[in-house]
Structures are given as structure tokens and as C-alpha cells.
Write a protein that holds these residues in place. Structure first.
Motif, PDB file in Angstrom:
ATOM      1  N   LEU A  24       0.827  -1.203   0.000  1.00  0.00           N
ATOM      2  CA  LEU A  24       0.000   0.000   0.000  1.00  0.00           C
ATOM      3  C   LEU A  24       0.863   1.256   0.000  1.00  0.00           C
ATOM      4  CD1 LEU A  24      -2.857   1.237   0.298  1.00  0.00           C
ATOM      5  CD2 LEU A  24      -2.569   1.027   2.776  1.00  0.00           C
ATOM      6  N   ASP A  25       0.589   2.156  -0.933  1.00  0.00           N
ATOM      7  CA  ASP A  25       1.254   3.462  -1.010  1.00  0.00           C
ATOM      8  C   ASP A  25       0.205   4.555  -0.836  1.00  0.00           C
ATOM      9  OD1 ASP A  25       3.690   2.215  -1.578  1.00  0.00           O
ATOM     10  OD2 ASP A  25       3.373   2.314  -3.740  1.00  0.00           O
ATOM     11  N   LEU A  26       0.190   5.175   0.328  1.00  0.00           N
ATOM     12  CA  LEU A  26      -0.759   6.246   0.618  1.00  0.00           C
ATOM     13  C   LEU A  26      -0.030   7.562   0.803  1.00  0.00           C
ATOM     14  CD1 LEU A  26      -3.256   4.867   3.318  1.00  0.00           C
ATOM     15  CD2 LEU A  26      -3.720   5.255   0.889  1.00  0.00           C
ATOM     16  N   SER A  27      -0.734   8.663   0.494  1.00  0.00           N
ATOM     17  CA  SER A  27      -0.199   9.993   0.765  1.00  0.00           C
ATOM     18  C   SER A  27      -1.365  10.899   1.141  1.00  0.00           C
ATOM     19  CB  SER A  27       0.528  10.556  -0.464  1.00  0.00           C
ATOM     20  OG  SER A  27       1.080  11.822  -0.180  1.00  0.00           O
ATOM     21  N   VAL A  28      -1.400  11.312   2.411  1.00  0.00           N
ATOM     22  CA  VAL A  28      -2.514  12.098   2.949  1.00  0.00           C
ATOM     23  C   VAL A  28      -2.055  13.545   3.122  1.00  0.00           C
ATOM     24  CG1 VAL A  28      -4.104  12.379   4.878  1.00  0.00           C
ATOM     25  CG2 VAL A  28      -3.435  10.065   4.122  1.00  0.00           C
ATOM     26  N   PRO A  29      -2.605  14.486   2.339  1.00  0.00           N
ATOM     27  CA  PRO A  29      -2.147  15.881   2.422  1.00  0.00           C
ATOM     28  C   PRO A  29      -2.565  16.547   3.725  1.00  0.00           C
ATOM     29  CG  PRO A  29      -3.383  15.443   0.377  1.00  0.00           C
ATOM     30  CD  PRO A  29      -3.609  14.290   1.291  1.00  0.00           C
ATOM     31  N   PRO A  30      -1.754  17.475   4.229  1.00  0.00           N
ATOM     32  CA  PRO A  30      -2.135  18.228   5.431  1.00  0.00           C
ATOM     33  C   PRO A  30      -3.422  19.007   5.195  1.00  0.00           C
ATOM     34  CG  PRO A  30       0.181  18.589   4.885  1.00  0.00           C
ATOM     35  CD  PRO A  30      -0.428  17.874   3.724  1.00  0.00           C
ATOM     36  N   GLY A  31      -4.290  19.046   6.212  1.00  0.00           N
ATOM     37  CA  GLY A  31      -5.519  19.821   6.132  1.00  0.00           C
ATOM     38  C   GLY A  31      -6.639  19.160   5.370  1.00  0.00           C
ATOM     39  N   SER A  32      -6.423  17.954   4.877  1.00  0.00           N
ATOM     40  CA  SER A  32      -7.455  17.280   4.093  1.00  0.00           C
ATOM     41  C   SER A  32      -8.409  16.502   4.986  1.00  0.00           C
ATOM     42  CB  SER A  32      -6.813  16.326   3.080  1.00  0.00           C
ATOM     43  OG  SER A  32      -6.092  15.297   3.740  1.00  0.00           O
ATOM     44  N   VAL A  33      -9.595  16.226   4.455  1.00  0.00           N
ATOM     45  CA  VAL A  33     -10.466  15.183   4.999  1.00  0.00           C
ATOM     46  C   VAL A  33     -10.319  14.028   4.023  1.00  0.00           C
ATOM     47  CG1 VAL A  33     -12.793  14.514   5.691  1.00  0.00           C
ATOM     48  CG2 VAL A  33     -12.034  16.886   5.971  1.00  0.00           C
ATOM     49  N   TYR A  34      -9.574  13.021   4.434  1.00  0.00           N
ATOM     50  CA  TYR A  34      -9.131  11.956   3.531  1.00  0.00           C
ATOM     51  C   TYR A  34      -9.972  10.717   3.771  1.00  0.00           C
ATOM     52  CZ  TYR A  34      -5.699   9.210   0.855  1.00  0.00           C
ATOM     53  OH  TYR A  34      -5.068   8.419  -0.074  1.00  0.00           O
ATOM     54  N   GLY A  35     -10.761  10.359   2.792  1.00  0.00           N
ATOM     55  CA  GLY A  35     -11.615   9.193   2.898  1.00  0.00           C
ATOM     56  C   GLY A  35     -10.882   7.926   2.501  1.00  0.00           C
ATOM     57  N   PHE A  36     -10.898   6.945   3.381  1.00  0.00           N
ATOM     58  CA  PHE A  36     -10.264   5.657   3.125  1.00  0.00           C
ATOM     59  C   PHE A  36     -11.402   4.686   2.850  1.00  0.00           C
ATOM     60  CE2 PHE A  36      -7.265   2.201   4.883  1.00  0.00           C
ATOM     61  CZ  PHE A  36      -6.570   2.141   3.689  1.00  0.00           C
ATOM     62  N   LEU A  37     -11.624   4.406   1.585  1.00  0.00           N
ATOM     63  CA  LEU A  37     -12.874   3.816   1.119  1.00  0.00           C
ATOM     64  C   LEU A  37     -12.680   2.392   0.624  1.00  0.00           C
ATOM     65  CD1 LEU A  37     -15.862   4.219   0.205  1.00  0.00           C
ATOM     66  CD2 LEU A  37     -14.957   5.184  -1.906  1.00  0.00           C
ATOM     67  N   GLY A  38     -13.584   1.520   1.019  1.00  0.00           N
ATOM     68  CA  GLY A  38     -13.543   0.150   0.529  1.00  0.00           C
ATOM     69  C   GLY A  38     -14.589  -0.689   1.219  1.00  0.00           C
ATOM     70  N   PRO A  39     -14.994  -1.794   0.607  1.00  0.00           N
ATOM     71  CA  PRO A  39     -15.977  -2.667   1.252  1.00  0.00           C
ATOM     72  C   PRO A  39     -15.409  -3.292   2.518  1.00  0.00           C
ATOM     73  CG  PRO A  39     -15.067  -3.728  -0.696  1.00  0.00           C
ATOM     74  CD  PRO A  39     -14.545  -2.330  -0.692  1.00  0.00           C
TER      75      PRO A  39
END
Length: 312
Positions: A24-39
Motif C-alpha cells: 500500500l502506497d498512501l499519501s494524505v495531504p495536510p488539512g485534508s479530509v481523507y476518505g479511506f474507502l472500501g468494502p
């Protein structure tokens, strides 16, 4: 710090089975509302547990707030509020007393302002009236709210919320979504795991799509939805005739039900006027005609070939 959360090749493999999380390669930007989506079962909670240092990855690496995890958990976690797989509560204590104990376990918390912080957190999640009630009598939704209150006892740089609307009624869902927006507006980055497409689309600025332990795509929510094509919709009392004419005009995927005819939009938007003219010329009474914006659900189906629970 370019990313609040960043992973490279993060993998968790349990003995004798398929990897729960695969490179898994994730990158979550500062100040974001980051949705981690999946069944359900796609690896979301396993990923969060690795990010929070609760379990060791089999391979790969992760950084949270610019520091490697789990090695820097002692430095990182005081700046992180988390609700993972539901809150752990003492059922024989009241909601207020549970939060007082959570706050007392935080070495950075000032005991002189503890009760004020607890009262503010309870008020923020709508539990002031139930603060004195034993949590063994709380509903699932109330327990979720109390878990959120625990995550909000201190200002946090990062909030990690695993299915935060689980067990809530529609009104409660709306309130939690509004709270997430407020938290982001106050400067926190919110990492929100959910299997509800509607929830992600309403509150998130960015999203990652997981399926079977693998990352399918990530990016701004608007860009993910824009990558999928919307559908052409015609509203008419002459649906059968409209469907026939659209098929004769070469439109793909035409179907009709009631007074609604749908199909894949033409590649060239100038063809829309031609299709509308053909319907009118054929005597079809057109009451509505247009291409609906693609949704996150459309994008997910286009990427994976399957769907999942979109209620919310």
C-alpha cells in the motif's frame, strides 16, 4: 512535512492466508479530509492499526506526522485522536467518568482543566444530557459518540476515525459529518475510513479506494468522480419509443423503466443536441434531457467492476 500520513509498500500478511494489506502506497495531504474507502474486509482497519502502531507490518514502512511508525509511537500518538473499531469503555462507569479516565491517561493533559475539557467534548458530540448515565446502557450510536468525544479531548493535528457513523441514525450521521467538516476547518487533518460511498462523497476532500487489500486509486474526490462518465437520462412518457430511437442513433447501454430512459453518454458532447433533435423529430415528448454528473459510486464501479454498500 509534505504528507501527514505516508506509506510505501505497506503490507500485512497473516499466517497461512492472503495478505490483508498488499503493498500500500498512501499519501494524505495536510488539512485534508481523507476518505479511506472500501468494502468491509478490504484491509482498511488493518491499515489503520499499522499506522497507529497497534500491529507490526510484514513489510514496507509508514510515517505519521513525519515520523516513522511504530518506532515513534510515543512521540506521535499524543498529537493523534483515534476511534478504531469502536471505543473501549468501562460499562460500569458513566460517560463522563470514562472520559475523565481517558484524559487522566494522557501525560500531556493539564489536570486543572480536565473537567472543562470533558464537558466541552461531551457537548460537541451531543452527549451532555447522557453524561451521567452508565455506558453499559448506551446504545451503539451513543458509544460511537463517546469514542469521538475521547478523540477530541485535546486539540489534535490528526484525527483517525474508523467507521465513525457506525450505529448512528440518519440525524446522528449528519451531525458527525458536520463535526468532521468543523474539525478540518479548525486545522486538523481527518483520516476517515468508511464503506459508505455517500459518506465519503459528502465530507471528504481526498479519497483512496481499496479492494481486496490493494490500493486501486487515490486523489481529490472531484478528480476521482470526474474519471468516470456520467449517464444520459431522458424523462418522457414515451419511454419505449425514446429507447428505440436512441438505439437507432447508436447510443450504447440504452434501457428504460417507467418514464426514465438511460444510456451511456456520447463521446462528443455536440452529439447531445443531435440526439435530442432525433427524439423530438420522432414524436417523443421530452420532459427532461441531460447527462448526470458521475458519482463516486460510478468511479468505484468503473475501477473495480463491482459495487458495495452505498447507503448513508
Amino acid at each position: 512535512m509534505t504528507a501527514v500520513i505516508e506509506t510505501h509498500g505497506l503490507t500485512k500478511r497473516y499466517r497461512g492466508g492472503q495478505p490483508a494489506v498488499d503493498r500500500l502506497d498512501l499519501s494524505v495531504p495536510p488539512g485534508s479530509v481523507y476518505g479511506f474507502l472500501g468494502p468491509n474486509g478490504s484491509g482498511k482497519t488493518t491499515t489503520i492499526r499499522m499506522l497507529m502502531g497497534l500491529i507490526e507490518p510484514t513489510a514496507g514502512r509508514a510515517t505519521v506526522l513525519g515520523r516513522p511508525m511504530p518506532r515513534s509511537a510515543g512521540t506521535v500518538l499524543p498529537h493523534v485522536g483515534a476511534l478504531i473499531e469502536g471505543p473501549a469503555l468501562y460499562g460500569f462507569l458513566s460517560g463522563r467518568d470514562n472520559l475523565l479516565r481517558y484524559d487522566a491517561a494522557d501525560p500531556t493533559a493539564d489536570p486543572r482543566t480536565r473537567r472543562a475539557r470533558v464537558a466541552a467534548a461531551l457537548d460537541r458530540v451531543g452527549l451532555t444530557q447522557a453524561a451521567g448515565k452508565k455506558t453499559k446502557a448506551y446504545s451503539l450510536g451513543m458509544k460511537q459518540r463517546l469514542g469521538l468525544a475521547a478523540a477530541l479531548l485535546q486539540p489534535r493535528k490528526l484525527l483517525v476515525l474508523d467507521e465513525p457513523t457506525n450505529g448512528l441514525d440518519p440525524q446522528g450521521m449528519r451531525e458527525i459529518r458536520a463535526l468532521v467538516r468543523e474539525l478540518a476547518a479548525d486545522g486538523s487533518t481527518v483520516f476517515l475510513s468508511s464503506h459508505l460511498l455517500d459518506e465519503i462523497e459528502q465530507v471528504c476532500t481526498h479519497a483512496a479506494v481499496m479492494a481486496q487489500g490493494r490500493l486501486i486509486t487515490q486523489g481529490p474526490v472531484a478528480d476521482l468522480a470526474a474519471g468516470a462518465r456520467g449517464g444520459l437520462t431522458v424523462l418522457t412518457p414515451d419511454a419505449a419509443d425514446a429507447a428505440r430511437i436512441l438505439k437507432e442513433q447508436g447510443l450504447v447501454g440504452v434501457s428504460h423503466e417507467g418514464d426514465r430512459v438511460t444510456g451511456e453518454p456520447p463521446a462528443d458532447e455536440t452529439d447531445l443536441a443531435r440526439l435530442n433533435a432525433a427524439l423530438v423529430h420522432g414524436g417523443v415528448r421530452v420532459r427532461g434531457f441531460g447527462v448526470e454528473r458521475a458519482s463516486l459510486e460510478d468511479a468505484f464501479v468503473a475501477l473495480t467492476g463491482e459495487g458495495f454498500d452505498v447507503a448513508g
